[in-house]
Design an enzyme around this catalytic site. Structure first.
Site, PDB file in Angstrom:
ATOM      1  N   ARG A 148      44.340   5.167 -11.245  1.00  0.00           N
ATOM      2  CA  ARG A 148      44.184   5.437  -9.822  1.00  0.00           C
ATOM      3  C   ARG A 148      44.218   6.955  -9.639  1.00  0.00           C
ATOM      4  O   ARG A 148      44.867   7.669 -10.393  1.00  0.00           O
ATOM      5  CB  ARG A 148      45.310   4.808  -9.003  1.00  0.00           C
ATOM      6  CG  ARG A 148      45.401   3.293  -9.083  1.00  0.00           C
ATOM      7  CD  ARG A 148      46.561   2.788  -8.236  1.00  0.00           C
ATOM      8  NE  ARG A 148      46.668   1.337  -8.253  1.00  0.00           N
ATOM      9  CZ  ARG A 148      47.454   0.630  -9.073  1.00  0.00           C
ATOM     10  NH1 ARG A 148      48.221   1.276  -9.961  1.00  0.00           N
ATOM     11  NH2 ARG A 148      47.501  -0.684  -9.026  1.00  0.00           N
ATOM     12  N   LYS A 172      51.900   1.998  -8.485  1.00  0.00           N
ATOM     13  CA  LYS A 172      52.392   1.598  -7.167  1.00  0.00           C
ATOM     14  C   LYS A 172      53.815   1.074  -7.278  1.00  0.00           C
ATOM     15  O   LYS A 172      54.166   0.408  -8.245  1.00  0.00           O
ATOM     16  CB  LYS A 172      51.482   0.520  -6.572  1.00  0.00           C
ATOM     17  CG  LYS A 172      50.124   1.043  -6.123  1.00  0.00           C
ATOM     18  CD  LYS A 172      49.339  -0.041  -5.423  1.00  0.00           C
ATOM     19  CE  LYS A 172      48.029   0.501  -4.856  1.00  0.00           C
ATOM     20  NZ  LYS A 172      47.259  -0.542  -4.154  1.00  0.00           N
ATOM     21  N   HIS A 246      37.796   5.765  -7.082  1.00  0.00           N
ATOM     22  CA  HIS A 246      38.180   4.379  -7.379  1.00  0.00           C
ATOM     23  C   HIS A 246      37.018   3.602  -8.000  1.00  0.00           C
ATOM     24  O   HIS A 246      37.238   2.625  -8.720  1.00  0.00           O
ATOM     25  CB  HIS A 246      38.665   3.684  -6.111  1.00  0.00           C
ATOM     26  CG  HIS A 246      39.810   2.753  -6.346  1.00  0.00           C
ATOM     27  ND1 HIS A 246      41.048   3.174  -6.803  1.00  0.00           N
ATOM     28  CD2 HIS A 246      39.907   1.402  -6.218  1.00  0.00           C
ATOM     29  CE1 HIS A 246      41.854   2.136  -6.921  1.00  0.00           C
ATOM     30  NE2 HIS A 246      41.185   1.047  -6.582  1.00  0.00           N
ATOM     31  N   ARG A 249      37.384   3.605 -11.623  1.00  0.00           N
ATOM     32  CA  ARG A 249      38.365   2.605 -12.058  1.00  0.00           C
ATOM     33  C   ARG A 249      37.732   1.215 -12.072  1.00  0.00           C
ATOM     34  O   ARG A 249      37.934   0.441 -13.013  1.00  0.00           O
ATOM     35  CB  ARG A 249      39.564   2.665 -11.111  1.00  0.00           C
ATOM     36  CG  ARG A 249      40.659   1.634 -11.341  1.00  0.00           C
ATOM     37  CD  ARG A 249      41.822   1.972 -10.415  1.00  0.00           C
ATOM     38  NE  ARG A 249      42.707   0.857 -10.154  1.00  0.00           N
ATOM     39  CZ  ARG A 249      43.776   0.548 -10.883  1.00  0.00           C
ATOM     40  NH1 ARG A 249      44.077   1.264 -11.955  1.00  0.00           N
ATOM     41  NH2 ARG A 249      44.551  -0.467 -10.554  1.00  0.00           N
ATOM     42  N   HIS A 272      47.955  -4.124 -12.224  1.00  0.00           N
ATOM     43  CA  HIS A 272      47.953  -5.083 -11.117  1.00  0.00           C
ATOM     44  C   HIS A 272      49.147  -6.018 -11.247  1.00  0.00           C
ATOM     45  O   HIS A 272      49.380  -6.581 -12.317  1.00  0.00           O
ATOM     46  CB  HIS A 272      46.668  -5.923 -11.128  1.00  0.00           C
ATOM     47  CG  HIS A 272      45.463  -5.180 -10.682  1.00  0.00           C
ATOM     48  ND1 HIS A 272      44.176  -5.591 -10.985  1.00  0.00           N
ATOM     49  CD2 HIS A 272      45.316  -4.044  -9.943  1.00  0.00           C
ATOM     50  CE1 HIS A 272      43.313  -4.746 -10.457  1.00  0.00           C
ATOM     51  NE2 HIS A 272      43.975  -3.804  -9.823  1.00  0.00           N
ATOM     52  N   TYR A 281      36.938  -8.849 -10.682  1.00  0.00           N
ATOM     53  CA  TYR A 281      35.958  -8.279 -11.612  1.00  0.00           C
ATOM     54  C   TYR A 281      35.162  -9.357 -12.333  1.00  0.00           C
ATOM     55  O   TYR A 281      34.037  -9.113 -12.757  1.00  0.00           O
ATOM     56  CB  TYR A 281      36.665  -7.361 -12.609  1.00  0.00           C
ATOM     57  CG  TYR A 281      37.317  -6.189 -11.938  1.00  0.00           C
ATOM     58  CD1 TYR A 281      36.548  -5.166 -11.390  1.00  0.00           C
ATOM     59  CD2 TYR A 281      38.698  -6.107 -11.807  1.00  0.00           C
ATOM     60  CE1 TYR A 281      37.141  -4.093 -10.740  1.00  0.00           C
ATOM     61  CE2 TYR A 281      39.302  -5.037 -11.161  1.00  0.00           C
ATOM     62  CZ  TYR A 281      38.517  -4.041 -10.634  1.00  0.00           C
ATOM     63  OH  TYR A 281      39.101  -2.991  -9.986  1.00  0.00           O
TER      64      TYR A 281
END
Length: 300
Positions: A148, A172, A246, A249, A272, A281
Site C-alpha cells: 500500500r 492497517k 493502488h 498493488r 488482507h 482478484y
C-alpha cells in the site's frame, strides 16, 4: 478540522491509541462524524448520545443526491464504529446504528494494468538522477511487493533485509507483516540508497531521518507526492487510463494469481484480514479468461 466535542475527542484517542489507526483513517472518521454531529444538532436538535435510528437514516437521506453510494456507505461505517465504541464504553445500552442498512454498492472490480503497461511505467524514471533512482525503487516496490502507498511511505532504513529480500511493513491497524520482494526491486533499491545521501545535503547528520524514501528537502516522502510522480510517468507513457498507486498493488495480486499463486498466499502478501477481500482478484482473472475465450475460440 474544527474543534471536536468531548465524545469525538475520546473516540479519536481510542482510534489512535487502542486501535492504532493511521492518521488518514482517523481523519476520515472524524470528518464523517463531525458532519453527522452537525446534522443532529442543527436539524434534529439531538446530541450524539441521543441520536436515533430514524435520525441516522434521515442523515443518510440528505446525502443521497450529491454523494455516491460508496461515500454514503463510508459515512454509515464511521457512525456504526462510533456507536459501537459508545456501547463498549457503557455510555449507551445499544447502538442506534446497528440495524441501519448500508446502501447497495455497485460491484466494482480492481483496476488492473496489463504486464506491458506496468513495465513501461517502471522504465520511465530517469535513473541518471537521484530522484529518478528513488522513483524507480518506489515503483518496483509497489509492483514487486504489492505494498500500500501508506506502507511504502512508512518504510524506514532498517525495514528492509536486502540479503534476504524481505520488507517489513506496518499495515492497517498497526499489523506488521513480512513481504518478500524480487531481485529487481532490491537492485533498484540499492541503486537509490547509494545516492540517497544527496537528498540529505541540507540536513545536519544528527537530524537525518530514518525514512527510506525522501523528498528533495530530505524529509519523508508523502503519499500525495508519490501519486503525483506516478501521474507524470503515466503521461510520459502515453497511457490513456488513470493509474493510481493502488492500481500497482491490484496488478501485483492479479498477475500473481494469473501466474499460478494460490489465493491464501496472496492474502498473506497483501495483508488482507479477510479472504473475501482477496477473492475479488479471482473475478478479475475470470473475466480476462472470458475475454480470451470470446476472442480466440472459433465457436465463441
Amino acid at each position: 478540522m474544527t474543534s471536536l466535542s468531548p465524545l469525538l475527542e475520546k473516540f479519536r484517542a481510542h482510534l489512535e491509541d487502542e486501535k492504532g489507526s493511521s492518521p488518514h483513517t482517523v481523519r476520515n472518521y472524524l470528518i464523517d462524524l463531525v458532519d453527522f454531529e452537525r446534522y443532529l444538532v442543527e436539524r434534529m436538535k439531538l446530541s450524539l448520545l441521543s441520536g436515533t435510528h430514524a435520525a441516522i437514516r434521515g442523515y443518510l437521506g440528505t446525502l443521497s443526491t450529491d454523494h455516491a453510494p460508496a461515500s454514503r456507505a463510508r459515512r454509515l461505517a464511521s457512525i456504526k464504529s462510533f456507536y459501537k465504541y459508545l456501547v463498549r464504553q457503557k455510555l449507551l445500552p445499544a447502538s442506534p446504528a446497528k440495524l441501519v442498512k448500508s446502501p447497495k454498492l455497485p460491484k466494482t472490480l480492481p483496476k488492473v494494468l496489463p504486464v506491458e503497461e506496468v513495465f513501461a511505467i517502471l522504465d520511465m524514471p530517469d535513473v541518471k538522477t537521484v530522484l529518478g533512482l528513488r522513483d524507480r525503487a518506489i515503483l518496483e516496490l509497489l509492483y514487486g511487493g504489492g505494498l500500500r502507498i501508506s506502507e511504502l511511505c512508512g518504510l524506514d532504513l532498517l525495514d528492509i533485509d536486502r540479503s534476504g529480500r524481505i520488507v517489513r511493513v506496518m499495515g492497517k491497524g498497526s499489523k506488521e507483516r513480512l513481504v518478500p520482494v524480487n531481485a529487481q526491486s532490491i537492485r533498484a533499491l540499492e541503486a537509490y540508497l547509494a545516492r540517497r545521501g544527496e537528498l540529505l545535503a541540507t540536513i545536519r547528520k544528527d537530524q537525518a531521518p530514518e525514512a527510506m524514501f525522501l523528498n528533495f528537502r530530505g524529509g519523508r516522502l508523502t503519499p500525495r507526492s508519490i501519486a503525483r510522480h506516478l501521474d507524470t510517468y503515466v503521461l510520459k507513457c502515453a497511457l490513456t487510463r488513470k493509474v493510481s498507486p493502488h492500481a500497482m498493488r491490484h496488478s501485483f495480486a492479479t498477475h500473481l494469481l494469473g501466474g499460478g499463486a494460490d489465493i491464501r498466499s496472496i492474502q498473506e502478501l497483501l495483508g488482507h484480514s479477510s479472504l473475501s477481500t482477496t477473492q475479488r482478484y479471482t473475478q478479475v482473472t475470470w473475466e480476462q479468461l472470458q475475454q480470451v475465450y470470446d476472442s480466440a475460440h472459433p465457436r465463441a
